[in-house]
Design a protein around this motif. Structure first.
Motif, mmCIF file in Angstrom:
data_model
loop_
_atom_site.group_PDB
_atom_site.id
_atom_site.type_symbol
_atom_site.label_atom_id
_atom_site.label_comp_id
_atom_site.label_asym_id
_atom_site.label_seq_id
_atom_site.Cartn_x
_atom_site.Cartn_y
_atom_site.Cartn_z
ATOM 1 N N PRO A 133 0.786 -1.168 0.082
ATOM 2 C CA PRO A 133 0.188 -0.007 -0.084
ATOM 3 C C PRO A 133 0.902 1.129 0.090
ATOM 4 N N GLY A 134 0.554 2.146 -0.749
ATOM 5 C CA GLY A 134 1.296 3.406 -0.914
ATOM 6 C C GLY A 134 2.402 3.287 -1.738
ATOM 7 N N TYR A 135 2.442 2.196 -2.682
ATOM 8 C CA TYR A 135 3.552 2.081 -3.808
ATOM 9 C C TYR A 135 2.711 2.662 -4.830
ATOM 10 N N ASN A 136 3.382 3.505 -5.666
ATOM 11 C CA ASN A 136 2.547 4.370 -6.843
ATOM 12 C C ASN A 136 3.434 4.967 -7.646
ATOM 13 N N PHE A 137 3.504 4.364 -8.809
ATOM 14 C CA PHE A 137 4.719 4.610 -9.996
ATOM 15 C C PHE A 137 3.875 4.617 -11.131
ATOM 16 N N THR A 138 4.478 5.300 -12.194
ATOM 17 C CA THR A 138 3.860 5.439 -13.662
ATOM 18 C C THR A 138 4.813 4.699 -14.350
ATOM 19 N N GLN B 170 0.938 -16.638 6.881
ATOM 20 C CA GLN B 170 0.620 -15.669 7.708
ATOM 21 C C GLN B 170 1.772 -14.235 7.726
ATOM 22 N N LYS B 171 2.965 -14.870 7.782
ATOM 23 C CA LYS B 171 4.049 -13.727 7.977
ATOM 24 C C LYS B 171 4.058 -13.121 6.533
ATOM 25 N N LEU B 172 3.718 -13.770 5.428
ATOM 26 C CA LEU B 172 3.936 -13.098 4.268
ATOM 27 C C LEU B 172 2.704 -12.095 3.928
ATOM 28 N N ALA B 173 1.485 -12.330 4.539
ATOM 29 C CA ALA B 173 0.198 -11.883 4.414
ATOM 30 C C ALA B 173 0.710 -10.336 5.178
ATOM 31 N N THR B 174 1.403 -10.363 6.406
ATOM 32 C CA THR B 174 1.493 -9.420 7.148
ATOM 33 C C THR B 174 2.633 -8.185 6.337
ATOM 34 N N TYR B 175 3.421 -9.039 5.944
ATOM 35 C CA TYR B 175 4.725 -8.288 5.137
ATOM 36 C C TYR B 175 3.935 -7.478 4.036
ATOM 37 N N CYS B 176 3.235 -8.225 3.140
ATOM 38 C CA CYS B 176 2.504 -7.609 1.842
ATOM 39 C C CYS B 176 1.778 -6.309 2.413
ATOM 40 N N SER B 177 1.024 -6.508 3.657
ATOM 41 C CA SER B 177 0.142 -5.250 3.925
ATOM 42 C C SER B 177 0.798 -4.184 4.482
ATOM 43 N N THR B 178 2.086 -4.393 4.657
ATOM 44 C CA THR B 178 2.862 -3.305 5.298
ATOM 45 C C THR B 178 3.222 -2.135 4.287
ATOM 46 N N PRO B 179 2.925 -0.939 4.780
ATOM 47 C CA PRO B 179 3.070 0.214 3.857
ATOM 48 C C PRO B 179 4.439 0.399 3.295
#
Ligand SMILES: Nc1nc2c(ncn2[C@@H]2O[C@H](COP(=O)(O)OP(=O)(O)OP(=O)(O)O)[C@@H](O)[C@H]2O)c(=O)[nH]1
Ligand SMILES: [Ca+2]
Length: 477
Positions: free
Chosen positions: A273-278, A368-377
């Motif tokens: 989340p928050g990753y934003n590129f053109t 579980q750990k990966l889910a937490t990592y992916c949702s980290t801003p």
């Protein structure tokens, strides 16, 4: 008074002793010089270039010139990573491919004693990147191979060849490397299956517990007096860089355009989340792994949403499991026996899972750990790892989710055998080779089918068997 008379023997004894000592020193020096000479000439060398899709590595091997009992320790003396991208990236400037090797080959000249140069074999094997280039533009791929060949022939070493290796070879080389490293080939114990995740292709190779139903996936050879019958498959386009393109391409194609004037906004659950590129669509569609789309020159917004389970759903779409012409398949209609025994997973399997510290957990905890990592801003991730290459860093959520999906949905590993997989860094190579034992036998087979669907990597070991011992490549080319 007693007069001290000089001992007439005194002076000659001193002279004699001095002579003896001097002679001794001369003899010792002479012996050490004589001893030093063979010491200096003790090793022979071989050079192998592994020209991968993302980069080229130069390996220098050394082994004793005079083998005792016909057995030699062969070890990796030095590795040099060629600056810049893989040779396939030089399609528009083929001469650049040969030039790119210069620094590492200069280093090789320094590392190998000059009197050995002319007899040192040098061999280049190219893998998935060159295979894709060959599919896209055969002439360009030939020019690139010509260019690296010319650059290697210019050196004082003994040029052996530069070619694209096949998917079966790549799978078998990876398997041999992993089993050499763990010395399994010299012990009566079982062998390790090999899982290799490159940038453009991925390989699975193991001793199957059931009959191989597809000829293209079977490989037979003999090493150290043991016969091996292996299952192997190489999936072209399923290395982690190409898989990212496949997955993003599918998402872009299914994203509706709000209106003609605004670029597509690709909301991507595999990025934070928050990753934003053109980006330009060209960066996604510039591969023969996907059919060309019209929008290649357009921009799109790549926006992360950081949702592991949605990411996994999106990655599943690049695996076709709807058809199988055999009793069982991995994906895309490719035969695969059920996985059995222990596996060593290396290259990107290791880079990614090691970075995320996911090499030792159960499959459930890993998810579980990966889910937490992916949702980290993204901001938090970037701040926590200021020194990590931003491209690698932004892609770890995708890469790890891809790895889990490939292993679980593709190869059919389950929570029961997840821990049979060891994520391993390929260590420096120290092996014992018995030349007489490196007998190599091939199953007569056509490699054509595999050439279309699969590609190989020169792993460290077998190519040097080829290069160093001048054994025709294990699959008899
Ligand atoms: N995160 C991370 N990725 C890496 C590192 N080194 C290489 N990679 C990436 O991992 C992937 C696999 O790397 P390699 O195994 O070297 O791939 P390759 O041999 O160039 O590609 P193939 O021709 O498909 O075998 C590529 O996408 C690389 O860019 C690293 O240190 N960290
Ligand atoms: Ca590789």
């Amino acid at each position: 008074m007693e007069v001290k008379v000089k001992n007439p023997w005194h002076r000659p004894v001193v002279i004699f002793l001095a002579c003896v000592i001097t002679a001794g020193i001369i003899i010792m020096v002479a012996i050490s010089v004589v001893q030093y000479k063979p010491l200096h000439q003790k090793y022979k060398y071989g050079i192998v270039l592994d020209a991968g899709s993302s980069h080229t590595s130069v390996f220098i091997y050394e082994w004793p010139a005079e083998k005792e009992n016909n057995t030699g320790m062969v070890r990796q003396k030095h590795t040099c990573n060629v600056q810049g991208k893989g040779i396939s990236s030089y399609s528009d400037n083929p001469m650049g491919a040969g030039t790119s090797l210069k620094d590492c080959m200069e280093e090789a000249k320094q590392k190998i004693p000059a009197h050995r140069h002319h007899e040192t074999p040098v061999y280049l094997g190219a893998t998935a990147g060159m295979r894709l280039l060959k599919m896209e533009n055969e002439e360009a791929s030939e020019k690139v191979l010509d260019s690296v060949a010319r650059s290697l022939k210019d050196l004082p070493f003994s040029y052996q060849g530069a070619r694209i290796i096949s998917g079966q070879e790549e799978g078998a080389f990876g398997w041999i490397t992993v089993n050499y490293l763990s010395e399994n080939l010299r012990k009566p114990t079982g062998t390790l299956g090999a899982l290799d995740l490159g940038g453009a292709s991925t390989q699975i190779t193991f001793v199957p517990q059931q009959e191989i139903e597809s000829h293209d996936n079977s490989i037979d050879f003999r090493l150290y007096g043991n016969d091996y019958h292996l299952y192997t498959h190489s999936f072209l386009c399923y290395g982690k860089d190409q898989a990212l393109k496949l997955s993003m391409g599918k998402k872009i194609e299914s994203t509706p355009k709000a209106d003609e004037t605004h670029p597509i906004e690709l909301r991507d659950p595999c990025f934070h989340p928050g990753y934003n590129f053109t980006r330009t669509a060209q960066t996604v569609f510039n591969t023969p792994c996907m059919k060309k789309v019209k929008m290649a020159n357009e921009n799109f917004f790549h926006v992360g949403t950081g949702n592991w389970s949605q990411c996994r759903q999106s990655i599943r779409k690049i695996f076709n499991t709807s058809y199988c012409p055999y009793s069982r398949c991995s994906f895309n209609g490719v035969f695969q026996p059920s996985v059995s025994g222990n596996f060593g997973a290396f290259s990107a399997f290791f880079f990614v899972m090691d970075f995320l510290k996911l090499t030792n957990d159960s499959l459930d905890l890993t998810k579980q750990k990966l889910a937490t990592y992916c949702s980290t801003p993204w901001k938090e991730i970037a701040e926590t790892h200021p020194h990590i290459n931003k491209k690698y860093l932004s892609e770890y959520c995708f890469s790890a989710t891809y790895i889990l999906t490939l292993l679980e949905d593709g190869y059919k590993f389950t929570s029961n055998n997840w821990n049979d997989i060891s994520f391993i860094k390929k260590r420096k190579l120290t092996i014992v080779l018995d030349e007489a034992d490196v007998v190599v036998q091939t199953t007569p087979k056509s490699l054509h089918q595999a050439e279309v669907i699969a590609v190989g990597a020169v792993a460290d070991v077998s190519e040097y068997l080829h290069a160093i011992f001048q054994i025709p490549s294990i699959f008899g080319k």
